[in-house]
Design an enzyme around this catalytic site. Structure first.
Site, PDB file in Angstrom:
ATOM      1  N   ASP A 209       0.820  -1.360   0.156  1.00 18.53           N
ATOM      2  CA  ASP A 209       0.218  -0.383  -0.411  1.00 18.53           C
ATOM      3  C   ASP A 209       0.699   1.433  -0.277  1.00 18.53           C
ATOM      4  O   ASP A 209       2.422   0.876   0.017  1.00 18.53           O
ATOM      5  CB  ASP A 209      -0.981  -0.249   1.182  1.00 18.53           C
ATOM      6  CG  ASP A 209      -2.061   0.345   0.691  1.00 18.53           C
ATOM      7  OD1 ASP A 209      -2.630   2.000   0.151  1.00 18.53           O
ATOM      8  OD2 ASP A 209      -3.648   0.499   0.915  1.00 18.53           O
ATOM      9  N   HIS A 281      -2.492   2.778  -4.524  1.00 19.63           N
ATOM     10  CA  HIS A 281      -2.060   2.760  -3.146  1.00 19.63           C
ATOM     11  C   HIS A 281      -0.905   1.662  -3.561  1.00 19.63           C
ATOM     12  O   HIS A 281      -0.282   1.153  -2.968  1.00 19.63           O
ATOM     13  CB  HIS A 281      -3.218   1.824  -2.491  1.00 19.63           C
ATOM     14  CG  HIS A 281      -4.608   1.919  -1.636  1.00 19.63           C
ATOM     15  ND1 HIS A 281      -4.417   3.168  -0.957  1.00 19.63           N
ATOM     16  CD2 HIS A 281      -5.523   2.225  -2.194  1.00 19.63           C
ATOM     17  CE1 HIS A 281      -5.597   2.817  -1.302  1.00 19.63           C
ATOM     18  NE2 HIS A 281      -6.724   3.042  -1.015  1.00 19.63           N
ATOM     19  N   GLU A 344     -10.156   3.002  -5.174  1.00 20.62           N
ATOM     20  CA  GLU A 344      -9.230   4.476  -5.331  1.00 20.62           C
ATOM     21  C   GLU A 344      -8.325   4.487  -5.730  1.00 20.62           C
ATOM     22  O   GLU A 344      -7.294   5.141  -5.634  1.00 20.62           O
ATOM     23  CB  GLU A 344      -9.138   4.068  -3.744  1.00 20.62           C
ATOM     24  CG  GLU A 344     -10.750   3.746  -2.486  1.00 20.62           C
ATOM     25  CD  GLU A 344      -9.901   4.582  -1.064  1.00 20.62           C
ATOM     26  OE1 GLU A 344     -10.747   4.724  -0.190  1.00 20.62           O
ATOM     27  OE2 GLU A 344      -8.946   3.483  -0.492  1.00 20.62           O
TER      28      GLU A 344
END
Ligand code: TNX
Length: 551
Positions: A209, A281, A344
């Site tokens: 991440d 990420h 995202e």
């Protein structure tokens, strides 16, 4: 072979071995109180067939198929599993011998075709466990662990019962984010060990991440040399103005350690699903290899939470890099699914990047959403060519997805419903029921958490198959998973506090038949298992109202 034949062959083996039955005494008052079978997750069928049975001496664990090495290994595991409630290990005899026997058998003709199904019969002869697969035997032992109690002076007691059990879902998952905070191999193994007790069988290991890259990749050593460490961590939720703690944080798993965890999990019937996040990420990877971004960088490993605009640029250089990473990942993780994130992804950099726009023109893609879909299709084709299946967060549905790809629905169940209708396999993992980073009580008396409110009972009430799906669509729901994001979970103690006992509620959601689920019944069975967790030193949260104790 019909079930009757299996049973009669089991009986035959037992009557050879059990010359001396060690059933002692009449069930006394204490034993009678234990008559109720207390098992989490509740089995598909439980029939209490008589008074509790009491046997003298340590249980002797025997196997019906001594040539089956995996079954013999299970017998040794059984000795350790039973030691927990009894306070001392059982004795392993490879073939049935004298004394009260816990007999394990694997039978290819077992009537239930699920390798995870089993039958457990406790009667005056002892305990007989049979299953088609080794997983079924392992699960029977987890059930038995919760049924046996010591019987002074040196024996043990078990309710006389017949249990026929199988899981409702094949995918019963628990996730752990080791990027936001790093957890040692020891803690990861304990995490897997605890989940296996409750028949959870998929460990989703969120390995990369923005805030840390945690898996050694030999081709790209800077991923861990640079990407595994951040200079500090944001203090509390102090975004504006930003205040960091000034303490370097990081760590990673060597490939040898990863193999060790994968093997440890396999011995507990758990498959590890690794996650390598892309295209978003990805800041820790960009800090190590800035040429994979759409802008020149330099980048530093993230120190605050949330979503970053710097993502992998969809260039051939990036695809070559990711294929190199995934090649090593596939060598380490034998499971079918490789999780590639997909959540995202902001499109700010792609919008402004000549390289990204050139890919869109070349491929005839209308917008950046279509570009993300192209990105995922490229990776999916690579994984498919290696006989693996791509799984990603529900955003991967946007812009279309190859049918073989599976979807993990985190933004409610709607992504999962849409995916099932489009013919994709689905894992339900909605934030508003199954996020274990959400609060379990009044935030004033709880450790700082992400937000939300998912107390034990809410987790228990989650239903993975939405009513709006047809029976055919519902077959695409492979199961459910709870997610443990660790932005606000810096220690082992707090990790266990967030996960237990909520993981027990999850276990019953994914294992037990829908019609047997009953909150009051679960709540009545919970104290015994909490005691067991307490004996293991698990720092679970007391679930009574106001029961939060900060770890
Ligand atoms: C959203 S769930 C994220 C994670 C965060 C989490 C916090 C998902 C696919 N992405 O990156 O840790 O929220 O709850």
């Amino acid at each position: 072979m019909a079930q009757g034949t299996i049973l009669s062959s089991v009986h035959r083996a037992l009557s050879i071995g059990l010359l001396a039955l060690a059933r002692v005494g009449q069930p006394g008052a204490v034993v009678a109180q234990q008559a109720a079978v207390q098992v989490i997750p509740w089995p598909a069928q439980v029939e209490v067939t008589g008074e509790p049975l009491t046997f003298a001496g340590a249980p002797v664990i025997a196997v019906l198929n001594p040539a089956d090495a995996e079954l013999v290994l299970l017998a040794h595991q059984a000795a350790a599993i039973l030691a927990e409630p009894l306070g001392r290990p059982g004795r392993v005899a490879v073939t049935p011998g004298q004394g009260p026997v816990v007999l394990l058998s694997v039978d290819p003709a077992f009537p239930d075709t699920s390798a995870e199904a089993y039958q457990l019969i406790a009667d005056g002869n002892g305990v007989r466990i049979s299953a088609r697969g080794h997983a079924g035997v392992f699960y029977a032992l987890q059930t038995l662990r919760q049924m046996v109690r010591p019987a002074p002076p040196d024996g043990w007691t078990v309710p006389e019962a017949r249990i026929v059990d199988r899981p409702r879902f094949s995918y019963r998952g628990l996730h752990l984010d080791v990027s936001r905070h790093f957890f040692s191999v020891t803690e990861v193994k304990r995490y897997v060990d605890l989940m296996a007790r409750y028949k959870l069988n998929r460990f989703h290991w969120h390995l990369t991440d923005d805030q840390g890259w945690r898996i050694e990749i030999k081709r790209y050593p800077r991923l861990t040399r640079v990407g595994a460490y951040r200079k500090e961590t944001i203090l509390l939720k102090n975004f504006d103005p930003y205040v960091g703690d000034g303490i370097r944080h990081g760590g990673f798993y060597t490939q040898e350690q990863i193999r060790e965890v994968v093997a440890y999990a396999a011995e507990r019937q758990v498959t590890v699903v690794p996650e390598i996040e892309m295209p978003g990420h990805a800041l820790a990877a960009l800090a190590a290899y800035p040429e994979l971004a759409c802008t020149p960088g330099p980048f530093e490993v993230g120190t605050r939470w949330g979503v970053y605009d710097d993502v992998f640029c969809p260039t051939e250089r990036t695809f070559a890099f990711l294929e190199g990473v995934l090649t090593e990942v596939m060598e380490l993780f034998p499971g079918r699914y490789i999780h590639v994130g997909g959540d995202e992804v902001t499109k700010v950099r792609w919008h402004a990047s000549e390289a990204a726009q050139a890919v869109m023109r070349r491929e005839g893609l209308a917008d950046e959403e279509a570009l993300q879909s192209y990105f995922m299709r490229r990776i999916e084709a690579f994984l498919s060519a290696h006989q693996r299946r791509l799984i990603g967060w529900n955003e991967i549905l946007q812009g279309g997805l190859p049918p073989e790809a599976a979807v993990m629905s985190w933004q409610g169940t709607s992504g999962g419903i849409a995916a099932a209708r489009a013919g994709h396999d689905v894992i339900m993992s909605p934030g508003d029921y199954l996020y274990f980073d959400h609060y379990q009580g009044d935030p004033a008396s709880e450790p700082l958490a992400w937000g939300g409110f998912n107390p034990l009972e809410r987790v228990y009430r989650f239903e993975p198959v939405p009513d709006s799906l047809t029976a055919a669509e519902a077959t695409h729901v492979l199961g459910a998973q709870a997610n443990m994001w660790t932005e606000y979970v810096p220690t082992d103690a707090q990790l266990e506090y967030m996960v237990y006992p909520r993981a027990l509620a999850l276990a019953e959601v994914v294992w037990s038949p829908r019609e047997t689920r009953n909150w009051a019944g679960f709540a009545a069975r919970l104290p015994a298992e909490l005691q067991a967790l307490g004996r293991l030193g698990v720092r679970y949260r007391s679930w009574e109202p106001g029961g939060g104790v900060k770890p």
